[in-house]
Design a protein around this motif. Structure first.
Motif, mmCIF file in Angstrom:
data_model
loop_
_atom_site.group_PDB
_atom_site.id
_atom_site.type_symbol
_atom_site.label_atom_id
_atom_site.label_comp_id
_atom_site.label_asym_id
_atom_site.label_seq_id
_atom_site.Cartn_x
_atom_site.Cartn_y
_atom_site.Cartn_z
ATOM 1 N N LEU A 174 -21.766 28.545 36.395
ATOM 2 C CA LEU A 174 -20.653 28.231 35.492
ATOM 3 C C LEU A 174 -19.379 27.868 36.239
ATOM 4 O O LEU A 174 -18.614 27.015 35.806
ATOM 5 C CB LEU A 174 -20.354 29.426 34.569
ATOM 6 N N HIS A 190 -25.776 33.219 37.038
ATOM 7 C CA HIS A 190 -25.288 32.335 35.984
ATOM 8 C C HIS A 190 -23.816 31.996 36.206
ATOM 9 O O HIS A 190 -23.385 30.861 36.029
ATOM 10 C CB HIS A 190 -25.499 32.987 34.616
ATOM 11 N N LYS A 209 -30.519 42.125 35.045
ATOM 12 C CA LYS A 209 -29.609 41.435 34.130
ATOM 13 C C LYS A 209 -28.252 41.172 34.796
ATOM 14 O O LYS A 209 -27.631 40.141 34.571
ATOM 15 C CB LYS A 209 -29.416 42.227 32.838
ATOM 16 N N SER A 228 -35.024 30.470 29.986
ATOM 17 C CA SER A 228 -34.029 30.021 29.017
ATOM 18 C C SER A 228 -33.534 28.612 29.342
ATOM 19 O O SER A 228 -32.636 28.105 28.680
ATOM 20 C CB SER A 228 -32.888 31.027 28.892
ATOM 21 N N LEU A 259 -33.316 34.671 21.657
ATOM 22 C CA LEU A 259 -33.273 33.403 20.925
ATOM 23 C C LEU A 259 -34.301 33.473 19.817
ATOM 24 O O LEU A 259 -35.428 33.908 20.034
ATOM 25 C CB LEU A 259 -33.648 32.262 21.875
ATOM 26 N N VAL A 282 -24.064 25.922 25.000
ATOM 27 C CA VAL A 282 -25.228 25.886 25.898
ATOM 28 C C VAL A 282 -24.763 26.068 27.347
ATOM 29 O O VAL A 282 -25.387 26.780 28.127
ATOM 30 C CB VAL A 282 -26.027 24.573 25.744
ATOM 31 N N LEU A 283 -23.641 25.441 27.687
ATOM 32 C CA LEU A 283 -23.178 25.497 29.075
ATOM 33 C C LEU A 283 -22.474 26.802 29.426
ATOM 34 O O LEU A 283 -22.428 27.189 30.584
ATOM 35 C CB LEU A 283 -22.238 24.322 29.365
ATOM 36 N N THR A 330 -44.615 24.850 24.253
ATOM 37 C CA THR A 330 -43.239 25.076 24.671
ATOM 38 C C THR A 330 -42.406 23.862 24.289
ATOM 39 O O THR A 330 -42.818 22.736 24.523
ATOM 40 C CB THR A 330 -43.189 25.267 26.198
ATOM 41 N N PHE A 331 -41.272 24.132 23.692
ATOM 42 C CA PHE A 331 -40.359 23.051 23.322
ATOM 43 C C PHE A 331 -39.048 23.234 24.053
ATOM 44 O O PHE A 331 -38.506 24.334 24.081
ATOM 45 C CB PHE A 331 -40.101 23.054 21.812
ATOM 46 N N ASP A 332 -38.567 22.165 24.659
ATOM 47 C CA ASP A 332 -37.267 22.187 25.327
ATOM 48 C C ASP A 332 -36.292 21.403 24.469
ATOM 49 O O ASP A 332 -36.468 20.202 24.265
ATOM 50 C CB ASP A 332 -37.352 21.520 26.700
ATOM 51 N N ILE A 333 -35.285 22.104 23.969
ATOM 52 C CA ILE A 333 -34.281 21.426 23.155
ATOM 53 C C ILE A 333 -33.069 21.177 24.052
ATOM 54 O O ILE A 333 -32.442 22.123 24.517
ATOM 55 C CB ILE A 333 -33.860 22.298 21.953
ATOM 56 N N SER A 334 -32.759 19.900 24.287
ATOM 57 C CA SER A 334 -31.613 19.553 25.133
ATOM 58 C C SER A 334 -30.314 19.671 24.359
ATOM 59 O O SER A 334 -30.308 19.698 23.130
ATOM 60 C CB SER A 334 -31.726 18.096 25.592
ATOM 61 N N ILE A 335 -29.227 19.684 25.100
ATOM 62 C CA ILE A 335 -27.923 19.443 24.492
ATOM 63 C C ILE A 335 -28.052 18.121 23.729
ATOM 64 O O ILE A 335 -28.623 17.156 24.244
ATOM 65 C CB ILE A 335 -26.860 19.342 25.600
ATOM 66 N N TYR A 392 -27.619 33.595 26.701
ATOM 67 C CA TYR A 392 -28.093 34.533 25.681
ATOM 68 C C TYR A 392 -29.291 35.260 26.262
ATOM 69 O O TYR A 392 -29.912 34.794 27.210
ATOM 70 C CB TYR A 392 -28.482 33.775 24.408
ATOM 71 N N ARG A 427 -28.909 38.306 37.090
ATOM 72 C CA ARG A 427 -28.970 37.072 36.299
ATOM 73 C C ARG A 427 -27.553 36.591 35.948
ATOM 74 O O ARG A 427 -27.220 35.421 36.115
ATOM 75 C CB ARG A 427 -29.754 37.320 35.003
ATOM 76 N N PRO A 434 -29.467 21.159 31.096
ATOM 77 C CA PRO A 434 -29.915 22.464 30.604
ATOM 78 C C PRO A 434 -30.532 22.340 29.214
ATOM 79 O O PRO A 434 -30.110 21.488 28.425
ATOM 80 C CB PRO A 434 -28.627 23.291 30.554
ATOM 81 N N VAL A 435 -31.525 23.158 28.933
ATOM 82 C CA VAL A 435 -32.202 23.101 27.637
ATOM 83 C C VAL A 435 -32.325 24.494 27.045
ATOM 84 O O VAL A 435 -32.208 25.493 27.739
ATOM 85 C CB VAL A 435 -33.630 22.513 27.763
ATOM 86 N N THR A 436 -32.543 24.514 25.750
ATOM 87 C CA THR A 436 -32.917 25.740 25.069
ATOM 88 C C THR A 436 -34.429 25.698 24.944
ATOM 89 O O THR A 436 -34.978 24.794 24.326
ATOM 90 C CB THR A 436 -32.289 25.786 23.659
ATOM 91 N N ARG A 437 -35.085 26.633 25.588
ATOM 92 C CA ARG A 437 -36.549 26.590 25.625
ATOM 93 C C ARG A 437 -37.141 27.605 24.659
ATOM 94 O O ARG A 437 -36.754 28.760 24.657
ATOM 95 C CB ARG A 437 -37.029 26.891 27.041
ATOM 96 N N ARG A 491 -37.034 38.351 39.043
ATOM 97 C CA ARG A 491 -37.004 38.630 37.604
ATOM 98 C C ARG A 491 -35.845 37.895 36.947
ATOM 99 O O ARG A 491 -35.980 37.316 35.867
ATOM 100 C CB ARG A 491 -36.881 40.141 37.393
#
Lengths: 232, 232
Positions: free
Chosen positions: A20, A16, A9, A57, B176, B168-169, B79-84, B173, A12, A74-77, A49
Motif C-alpha cells: 500500500l 500488505h 495475520k 485474496s 468475503l 480493492v486497493l 475459481t473466479f477472479d473479479i478485477s477492479i 479483508y 500479512r 489486483p482481483v477479488t478471488r 501462511r
C-alpha cells in the motif's frame, strides 16, 4: 523466553502495508519468504501462511519457482463448489427428483462446437433432463456428452441415474471452463421450469476436457430465485 | 538408468482409479503421500502434485495435518477472479468511463444489515455509480461502506476515483461472501443501464469483513449480455 513473534495475520498486514505504501508496486517481485521472515523475526512458515492468504485474496501471485509478485491487476478471488445436483438438493433438506426429457445422438451445432473450441464431426449424446426439489423444477440441464471419451454412457439407464452424477463420479477432467450469465426464459424453458416466459434465469455453463478431448458441456438453467454462493 | 517413474498425471489417474473402484470410498482417509509414493515408486512431490490436482477439482480434501480424504460429496470447483471494474473494461480494449450517481449517509435498511449478518445502527456511506465501457453502461453498482472501518472514504473525491477501485486497493479483508443470481431489470435500473424493463441481468453481490467488522457490500447489476468466466 517470552514469545513476541508475530502471528500470520500481523505478517500479512505488514506485507500488505509494504504494498500500500508503494515500497512494492504492481508487478514488483517481493523478497523471498526467508528474507521477509528474517526481517520480521518470524518463522518462514508464518510468512508462507500470510502469502497464501494474500494470494487467495488476489493481491499477490505465487509462482512455483519464481517467488512472489504483487499482482499488476489486483482481483477479488472467489471459489465456487458446485455439487452433484442431487446432493445440492438434498443438502437443502428437500426431496430430490429427476426426469429424463430426452437422449438423442446428434452432431452438435456450431455453438456447441465453439464451446469445445474444436470442430466436431461425429455425433455426441445430447441429454435433456430436469432436476426437481420437492417435486418443483430446480435445474433444467441441456447436455452434450462425447462418445469417444465416455462410450459407457450408452449402456447406462439414464432414467435411473443422471448424466450429471455419473460424469462427476466417473470422468475426471483436467480442464474446466465455467460461465455464469442471465437469460430471459423462452417459452419452452419457462414451461419446463414452471415459470413465466421472460423470467430472469441464472445460467451455469460447464465444459470439461481430458487432454484435448472433450468430455461434456452442460447448460444448466436454474429456476427463478436460484443463488450461487462462494465458499469462504 | 532408464527413468520409468510415473508422471503426476499418471499418479493422479491411479489415485482416482483407487477411488472409482471403491478401494477408498466417500469420506475415507487415503494413505499418506509418502506411502503412496513408495507404493507407486515415485517421488513424494509427484504425489503432492497429483493430490493438489484432485483437490483443486473437488474430489479429495487436503487437511493441514489430517492428511487426505475422499470428499463425501464430490464437487466441481471453479475459481473466479473479479478485477477492479476499470481494469476489466480496459482489458476488453474499451475506454472506461465512470459516473457517480449519488453518495449519501444512511442507516442501512434491514436487507443490507442481513447481508452483513449483524445489526447496524450507525449510518454507512451509500454510493451509487455507473461504470461504462465505450460510453455504454457496463455495471451499475449500489454500495454500502462502513464508516468505522473506512473513515478515509469521506475525504475522497468519489467523482474522480470509484469506491470500487479505492476499496480493492486500500482495504484488505479477511472474509468475503459472493453471490450470483439473475434478476429482471426494474424500470429504474433499466433506465440507468440503457435497456428495457424486464431484461435479465446477472447480479454479483460482494460483501467483505475485516475481523467481525463490515467493510463494504456491493450489489453490481451487470448490463445485458454480461458473462463471467472461471479461471482455468
Amino acid at each position: 523466553m517470552s514469545d513476541t513473534r508475530l502471528g500470520w495475520k500481523d505478517v500479512r498486514d505488514r506485507i500488505h502495508r509494504m504494498i500500500l505504501t508503494g515500497r512494492y508496486g504492481p508487478g514488483d517481485k517481493l523478497p523471498r519468504d526467508a528474507d521477509i521472515a528474517e526481517e520480521l523475526n518470524c518463522a518462514r512458515s508464518t510468512v508462507q501462511r500470510a502469502m497464501q492468504d494474500l494470494s487467495d485474496s488476489g493481491l499477490v501471485e505465487r509462482r512455483r519457482k519464481g517467488g512472489t509478485r504483487v499482482r499488476p491487476d489486483p482481483v477479488t478471488r472467489a471459489t465456487f463448489d458446485i455439487s452433484i445436483t442431487r446432493h445440492e438438493v438434498e443438502q437443502t433438506g428437500a426431496a430430490y427428483g429427476y426426469q429424463l426429457i430426452g437422449a438423442t445422438q446428434e452432431v452438435p451445432p456450431r455453438g456447441v462446437q465453439a464451446v469445445f473450441g474444436q470442430k466436431i464431426a461425429q455425433p455426441m449424446l445430447r441429454v435433456q433432463a430436469l432436476h426437481l426439489a420437492d417435486a418443483r423444477p430446480y435445474i433444467l440441464e441441456d447436455r452434450w456428452i462425447c462418445l469417444q471419451t465416455s462410450p459407457e454412457i450408452l449402456s447406462l439407464d439414464l432414467t435411473g441415474i443422471s448424466a450429471n452424477e455419473w460424469l462427476v463420479l466417473n470422468k475426471p477432467y483436467d480442464r474446466l471452463d465455467m460461465r455464469f450469465y442471465a437469460e430471459n426464459a423462452d417459452p419452452a424453458r419457462a414451461g419446463l421450469l414452471g415459470t413465466a416466459p421472460g423470467e430472469a434465469l441464472l445460467v451455469i455453463e460447464r465444459t470439461t476436457w481430458i487432454g484435448d478431448a472433450p468430455i461434456t458441456t452442460v447448460k444448466a438453467s436454474t429456476a427463478p430465485g436460484y443463488r450461487l454462493r462462494s465458499q469462504s
